[in-house]
Write a protein that holds these residues in place. Structure first.
Motif, PDB file in Angstrom:
ATOM      1  N   GLY A   1      33.806  51.248  56.246  1.00 16.51           N
ATOM      2  CA  GLY A   1      34.774  51.005  57.309  1.00 16.51           C
ATOM      3  C   GLY A   1      35.612  49.750  57.148  1.00 16.51           C
ATOM      4  N   ARG A   2      35.265  48.904  56.164  1.00 12.30           N
ATOM      5  CA  ARG A   2      35.987  47.646  55.988  1.00 12.30           C
ATOM      6  C   ARG A   2      37.051  47.796  54.894  1.00 12.30           C
ATOM      7  NH1 ARG A   2      33.774  42.684  57.032  1.00 12.30           N
ATOM      8  NH2 ARG A   2      31.711  43.631  57.006  1.00 12.30           N
ATOM      9  N   THR A   3      38.253  47.311  55.160  1.00 12.06           N
ATOM     10  CA  THR A   3      39.299  47.362  54.138  1.00 12.06           C
ATOM     11  C   THR A   3      38.964  46.400  53.005  1.00 12.06           C
ATOM     12  OG1 THR A   3      40.979  47.965  55.745  1.00 12.06           O
ATOM     13  CG2 THR A   3      41.757  46.991  53.686  1.00 12.06           C
ATOM     14  N   VAL A   4      38.951  46.919  51.794  1.00 12.93           N
ATOM     15  CA  VAL A   4      38.613  46.128  50.613  1.00 12.93           C
ATOM     16  C   VAL A   4      39.602  46.466  49.498  1.00 12.93           C
ATOM     17  CG1 VAL A   4      36.828  45.664  48.860  1.00 12.93           C
ATOM     18  CG2 VAL A   4      36.148  46.120  51.220  1.00 12.93           C
ATOM     19  N   VAL A   5      40.002  45.444  48.742  1.00 18.49           N
ATOM     20  CA  VAL A   5      40.839  45.670  47.559  1.00 18.49           C
ATOM     21  C   VAL A   5      39.930  45.685  46.331  1.00 18.49           C
ATOM     22  CG1 VAL A   5      42.693  44.736  46.120  1.00 18.49           C
ATOM     23  CG2 VAL A   5      42.877  44.633  48.621  1.00 18.49           C
ATOM     24  N   VAL A   6      40.056  46.714  45.517  1.00 18.79           N
ATOM     25  CA  VAL A   6      39.211  46.822  44.319  1.00 18.79           C
ATOM     26  C   VAL A   6      40.096  47.015  43.076  1.00 18.79           C
ATOM     27  CG1 VAL A   6      37.346  48.076  43.152  1.00 18.79           C
ATOM     28  CG2 VAL A   6      37.348  47.905  45.652  1.00 18.79           C
ATOM     29  N   ALA A   7      39.816  46.246  42.053  1.00 17.92           N
ATOM     30  CA  ALA A   7      40.442  46.462  40.749  1.00 17.92           C
ATOM     31  C   ALA A   7      39.335  46.875  39.788  1.00 17.92           C
ATOM     32  CB  ALA A   7      41.117  45.178  40.260  1.00 17.92           C
ATOM     33  N   ALA A   8      39.529  48.020  39.128  1.00 24.60           N
ATOM     34  CA  ALA A   8      38.507  48.504  38.192  1.00 24.60           C
ATOM     35  C   ALA A   8      39.109  48.659  36.804  1.00 24.60           C
ATOM     36  CB  ALA A   8      37.941  49.834  38.678  1.00 24.60           C
ATOM     37  N   LEU A   9      38.481  48.030  35.826  1.00 18.34           N
ATOM     38  CA  LEU A   9      38.981  48.138  34.459  1.00 18.34           C
ATOM     39  C   LEU A   9      38.529  49.448  33.825  1.00 18.34           C
ATOM     40  CD1 LEU A   9      38.601  44.638  34.627  1.00 18.34           C
ATOM     41  CD2 LEU A   9      40.064  45.179  32.711  1.00 18.34           C
ATOM     42  N   GLU A  10      39.374  49.963  32.934  1.00 17.16           N
ATOM     43  CA  GLU A  10      39.099  51.247  32.276  1.00 17.16           C
ATOM     44  C   GLU A  10      38.788  50.998  30.802  1.00 17.16           C
ATOM     45  OE1 GLU A  10      38.894  54.751  33.152  1.00 17.16           O
ATOM     46  OE2 GLU A  10      38.083  54.375  31.164  1.00 17.16           O
TER      47      GLU A  10
ATOM     48  N   PRO B   1      38.504  41.404  51.572  1.00 15.29           N
ATOM     49  CA  PRO B   1      37.697  40.973  50.421  1.00 15.29           C
ATOM     50  C   PRO B   1      38.177  41.652  49.136  1.00 15.29           C
ATOM     51  CG  PRO B   1      36.299  41.858  52.161  1.00 15.29           C
ATOM     52  CD  PRO B   1      37.711  42.180  52.532  1.00 15.29           C
ATOM     53  N   LEU B   2      37.806  41.047  48.012  1.00 19.48           N
ATOM     54  CA  LEU B   2      38.225  41.558  46.705  1.00 19.48           C
ATOM     55  C   LEU B   2      37.004  41.865  45.843  1.00 19.48           C
ATOM     56  CD1 LEU B   2      40.571  41.881  44.495  1.00 19.48           C
ATOM     57  CD2 LEU B   2      40.025  39.517  43.890  1.00 19.48           C
ATOM     58  N   VAL B   3      37.079  42.997  45.149  1.00 16.66           N
ATOM     59  CA  VAL B   3      36.064  43.339  44.147  1.00 16.66           C
ATOM     60  C   VAL B   3      36.796  43.594  42.836  1.00 16.66           C
ATOM     61  CG1 VAL B   3      34.308  45.015  43.442  1.00 16.66           C
ATOM     62  CG2 VAL B   3      34.549  44.424  45.860  1.00 16.66           C
ATOM     63  N   ILE B   4      36.337  42.995  41.753  1.00 16.87           N
ATOM     64  CA  ILE B   4      36.851  43.375  40.441  1.00 16.87           C
ATOM     65  C   ILE B   4      35.682  43.903  39.620  1.00 16.87           C
ATOM     66  CG2 ILE B   4      38.124  42.700  38.362  1.00 16.87           C
ATOM     67  CD1 ILE B   4      39.304  40.351  39.907  1.00 16.87           C
ATOM     68  N   VAL B   5      35.821  45.146  39.162  1.00 13.75           N
ATOM     69  CA  VAL B   5      34.778  45.749  38.336  1.00 13.75           C
ATOM     70  C   VAL B   5      35.229  45.645  36.878  1.00 13.75           C
ATOM     71  CG1 VAL B   5      33.392  47.804  37.906  1.00 13.75           C
ATOM     72  CG2 VAL B   5      34.315  47.383  40.205  1.00 13.75           C
TER      73      VAL B   5
ATOM     74  N   LEU C   1      38.568  34.074  51.518  1.00 17.91           N
ATOM     75  CA  LEU C   1      38.255  35.493  51.371  1.00 17.91           C
ATOM     76  C   LEU C   1      37.287  35.667  50.216  1.00 17.91           C
ATOM     77  CD1 LEU C   1      41.884  36.773  51.859  1.00 17.91           C
ATOM     78  CD2 LEU C   1      39.958  37.210  53.403  1.00 17.91           C
ATOM     79  N   PRO C   2      36.273  36.505  50.399  1.00 16.27           N
ATOM     80  CA  PRO C   2      35.262  36.634  49.342  1.00 16.27           C
ATOM     81  C   PRO C   2      35.732  37.467  48.157  1.00 16.27           C
ATOM     82  CG  PRO C   2      34.703  38.045  51.187  1.00 16.27           C
ATOM     83  CD  PRO C   2      35.931  37.282  51.605  1.00 16.27           C
ATOM     84  N   PHE C   3      35.252  37.077  46.992  1.00 12.85           N
ATOM     85  CA  PHE C   3      35.504  37.829  45.760  1.00 12.85           C
ATOM     86  C   PHE C   3      34.159  38.107  45.108  1.00 12.85           C
ATOM     87  CE2 PHE C   3      36.397  36.853  41.034  1.00 12.85           C
ATOM     88  CZ  PHE C   3      36.323  38.197  40.688  1.00 12.85           C
ATOM     89  N   ILE C   4      33.878  39.388  44.928  1.00  6.86           N
ATOM     90  CA  ILE C   4      32.649  39.757  44.222  1.00  6.86           C
ATOM     91  C   ILE C   4      33.035  40.342  42.875  1.00  6.86           C
ATOM     92  CG2 ILE C   4      30.576  41.206  44.217  1.00  6.86           C
ATOM     93  CD1 ILE C   4      30.413  40.871  47.196  1.00  6.86           C
ATOM     94  N   SER C   5      32.503  39.741  41.823  1.00  5.83           N
ATOM     95  CA  SER C   5      32.740  40.220  40.470  1.00  5.83           C
ATOM     96  C   SER C   5      31.589  41.132  40.063  1.00  5.83           C
ATOM     97  CB  SER C   5      32.841  39.028  39.510  1.00  5.83           C
ATOM     98  OG  SER C   5      32.859  39.485  38.175  1.00  5.83           O
ATOM     99  N   VAL C   6      31.931  42.364  39.700  1.00  7.58           N
ATOM    100  CA  VAL C   6      30.915  43.324  39.254  1.00  7.58           C
ATOM    101  C   VAL C   6      31.064  43.477  37.744  1.00  7.58           C
ATOM    102  CG1 VAL C   6      30.037  45.685  39.439  1.00  7.58           C
ATOM    103  CG2 VAL C   6      31.006  44.549  41.458  1.00  7.58           C
TER     104      VAL C   6
END
Lengths: 284, 275
Positions: A119-128, A157-161, A194-199
């Protein structure tokens, strides 16, 4: 009645054995060797049900797994690489890009998207990783920077995979500079609280590890993922000895204090949701 | 003796060789010549002191300045001690500590890049080579004092860039700065490290190339036959360039310095947007 009978029809072709096409339906686990029904593997988020081995997945699959209902909105999808150096190795860079595009259906080695996680808006960038080894050139650098800017704009929040071999050498210095550009942009995200979680997923090495992938408020890794600065082959050549078992794997980084947690793919959404709940409070 | 090709006609490979020339001045030689005084500072306060990075506070033409650079070492013993100028995580952490110290007291920072790259070894990985470089990039972006970066020899990939986030990025005429060494590039693309000469051309790693591509701000002249021929003159030319650029940056407020540096990096990279 003789015991043996000469087959008169010996020269006749044998009837075609009944064939069931099975190629592509079964997949062998790279780790334990178990044979897994492909649909079961996909239903289990591409994690081996026998040994827990995490198969590589595409950026699109990743986003589907992370966002609510697998739904997300892509942005900056029309950015395309140029060939500033007119780089030619075994084939011209332009040709290499075209091949990667038709193989993956993507313009470059990344998808940037916005959607909801619990339910929370999150921006995600995923590398291919399938796109030239997930390498970071100007387009990857620009799209991650735009993802950071979008997170700030949306107060999300931001997630980069990450899944990348590092900087894309075919773009020369411009690719190296993306490390600095993205790292600098992350200072703005931090200023905005704003939190950034690196995966970190298998594999994450080179200039990607040595920039945004290690700069998360939390750095988390998938089990067994290879994570490092220098690749294992480069290190072996330098020190001229075999590397210890488990070196540069996610669990190794955990014991050396470089990642906060090793999180199985099947628990990733819940983990992210809890972490964002901690940082940002309940969903408004 | 073969004549040294005149500047402007030198190939990328000739520049690589000059950048690595055994007689080329390193950080130590510039420090000895450029400053009225220099006091080294040591250690990352966490693990140790990395001899591959030389750092200290200096008086430069009547003003205080913090200087940090990768030092390759001169003779065999020196090179071993300095690990050939390949820093380990504690080196980058020392560099960052020293830069933050300068910023705390409003002193400008000069970094001199000269490294084949960050050290690829088991211990470096265990102590977080990647994190140390990443942290340095991140923190340099927000130091509110003038930062001048000069690539004086070999700008080796992330190991150089880690100290390369500045308001001004300069390169000596015969220095090279690259995402990967020509040898490694050749080994990857042709599985043949001996084709480094071709790779050097392809990578566009010379000062002229990078100025043309908008990756650096200016080229610092060297003595006609290269810095290795006249250390004093090379140091004077570098000093003049640093003084000029510092004077320009003196006009900016701390907030402007951070914003200007950010914008500079934000713009870097080539791409286009499909209609």
């Amino acid at each position: 009645m003789s015991w043996f009978r000469k087959d008169k029809d010996k020269d006749q072709p044998l009837p075609e054995p009944k064939k069931v096409r099975t190629e592509g339906l079964w997949i062998k686990c790279d780790s334990c060797g178990a044979i897994i029904w492909k649909k079961d593997l996909e239903a289990g988020q591409s994690v081996c049900s026998k040994c827990g081995f995490h198969f590589k997945i595409t950026a699109a699959e990743r986003l589907k797994q992370l966002f609510d209902g697998g739904a997300y909105q892509e942005f900056a999808e029309r950015l395309r690489a140029t060939d500033p150096l007119s780089f030619v190795d075994q084939k011209p860079y332009g040709e290499r890009l075209e091949q990667a595009r038709s193989k993956t259906g993507l313009q470059d080695a990344i998808i940037t998207a916005e959607g909801r996680i619990e339910g929370r808006t999150v921006v995600v960038a995923a590398l291919e990783y399938r796109f030239i080894g997930g390498s970071m050139g100007s387009v990857v650098g620009e799209k991650i920077t735009r993802a950071i800017e979008r997170a700030i704009e949306r107060k999300a929040p931001l997630v980069i995979v990450s899944a990348s071999g590092g900087a894309r050498m075919m773009e020369g210095m411009a690719s190296l500079i993306q490390m600095a550009k993205i790292s600098a942009a992350l200072t703005h995200l931090s200023d905005a609280k704003l939190p950034f979680i690196s995966v970190l997923t298998d594999p994450t090495t080179g200039g990607v590890t040595a920039s945004f992938a290690m700069l998360g408020d939390l750095n988390i890794a998938e089990p067994g993922a290879l994570i490092g600065f220098a690749g294992p082959r480069v290190i072996e050549q330098t020190i001229r000895q075999k590397l210890p078992k488990g070196f540069q794997r996610a669990e190794f980084l955990l014991t050396h204090g470089m990642v906060d947690a090793v999180v199985p793919r099947t628990e990733m959404r819940d983990y992210l949701s809890r972490a964002f709940g901690f940082f940002c409070g309940p969903v408004a | 003796m073969t004549p040294v090709p005149q500047s402007g006609e030198r190939s990328a490979w000739e520049r690589v060789q000059l950048a690595r020339h055994a007689e080329r001045p390193h950080v130590v030689e510039y420090v000895e010549r450029m400053f009225d005084s220099f006091d080294p500072v040591h250690g990352d306060r966490s693990f140790g002191d990395d001899p591959a990075i030389l750092a200290g506070f200096a008086q430069f033409r009547g003003r205080p300045l913090m200087v940090i650079g990768q030092e390759k070492g001169r003779d065999t013993k020196g090179r071993m001690e300095r690990n050939f100028g390949m820093p380990k995580p504690e080196g980058y952490r020392k560099a960052l500590r020293v830069m933050q110290l300068a910023a705390k007291f409003g002193r400008p920072i000069l970094t001199l890049l000269d490294t084949p790259g960050a050290y690829p070894g088991i211990d470096a990985e265990e102590r977080g080579q990647a994190e140390a470089i990443a942290r340095s990039l991140y923190e340099m972006a927000r130091l509110d004092v003038p930062i001048i970066v000069v690539c004086i020899g070999e700008g080796g990939s992330g190991g150089a860039l880690a100290m390369g986030v500045g308001n001004r990025i300069l390169m000596l005429e015969n220095a090279v700065y690259s995402v990967i060494s020509p040898e490694s590039c050749a080994a990857i693309v042709w599985r043949d490290a001996t084709r480094a000469e071709e790779a050097a051309e392809a990578l566009k790693l010379t000062a002229e190339n990078l100025l043309g591509l908008g990756m650096i701000d200016a080229i610092v002249d060297e003595p006609a036959d290269g810095a290795q021929c006249d250390w004093d003159e090379a140091a004077k030319l570098l000093g003049d360039a640093v003084e000029r650029n510092l004077a320009e940056l003196d006009k900016l407020t701390p907030a402007q310095l951070v914003a200007e540096r950010y914008e500079k990096f934000r713009r870097m990279g080539g791409f286009f947007e499909e209609a």
